[in-house]
Design an enzyme around this catalytic site. Structure first.
Site, short mmCIF file in Angstrom:
data_model
loop_
_atom_site.label_atom_id
_atom_site.label_comp_id
_atom_site.label_asym_id
_atom_site.label_seq_id
_atom_site.Cartn_x
_atom_site.Cartn_y
_atom_site.Cartn_z
N HIS A 35 0.85 -1.21 0.00
CA HIS A 35 0.00 0.00 0.00
C HIS A 35 0.88 1.25 0.00
CE1 HIS A 35 -2.78 2.96 2.22
NE2 HIS A 35 -3.06 2.98 0.94
N HIS A 88 -2.12 0.77 8.06
CA HIS A 88 -3.57 0.79 7.75
C HIS A 88 -4.13 -0.62 7.74
CE1 HIS A 88 -1.40 4.03 5.48
NE2 HIS A 88 -2.17 4.76 6.27
FE1 FES Z 1 0.30 -0.88 4.78
FE2 FES Z 1 -1.18 1.26 4.29
S1 FES Z 1 0.99 1.12 4.32
S2 FES Z 1 -1.85 -0.72 4.77
#
Ligand code: FES
Length: 129
Positions: free
Chosen positions: A62, A79
């Site tokens: 992500h 997150h």
């Molecule tokens: Fe891993 Fe957002 S950086 S869920």
């Protein structure tokens, strides 16, 4: 996913691992963290007698936070994306939309675990080769 042939690097030894244990290392260079785990259950791409040892880029796909191994899965503390180490790093919950890149492992005669390439693109690297 693209498969990139980074040079081989010793990242552990099969005789020093216990089920449920995670070992962090740098691969393919000092700016990238990888993690290997012995799952205690067969995994896609797994090596060792039980085909249960796998390794991945530790950078969440992500936004690049370092994933942690908890309860048999990788969890991102930023997150809360979750990745399945037995299923080629597939993301099954959260904001990440691609799997964790899997680091190919080979076992040498003396039990050394050698990282030798990455399947997928490591987050945040402008040059993945
Ligand atoms: Fe891993 Fe957002 S950086 S869920």
């Amino acid at each position: 996913a693209p498969s990139l042939a980074y040079p081989a690097l010793k990242v552990g030894n099969i005789n020093n691992l216990r089920d449920g244990q995670a070992v962090y290392f740098n691969y393919p260079d000092g700016s990238a963290q990888g993690v290997l785990v012995k799952l205690g259950q067969r995994a896609i791409g797994g090596v060792g007698r039980g085909r249960d040892i796998v390794a991945f880029s530790a950078a969440c796909t992500h936004m690049g936070c370092g994933v942690q191994f908890k309860g048999g899965r990788f969890v991102c503390p930023c997150h809360y994306s979750m990745f399945d180490p037995a299923k080629a790093g597939q993301c099954y919950q959260g904001l990440a939309s691609t799997p964790l890149p899997q680091i190919r492992l080979r076992v040498a005669q003396n039990g050394d675990l050698l990282a030798q390439g990455v399947v997928g693109l490591i987050w945040g690297r402008a040059r993945n080769i």
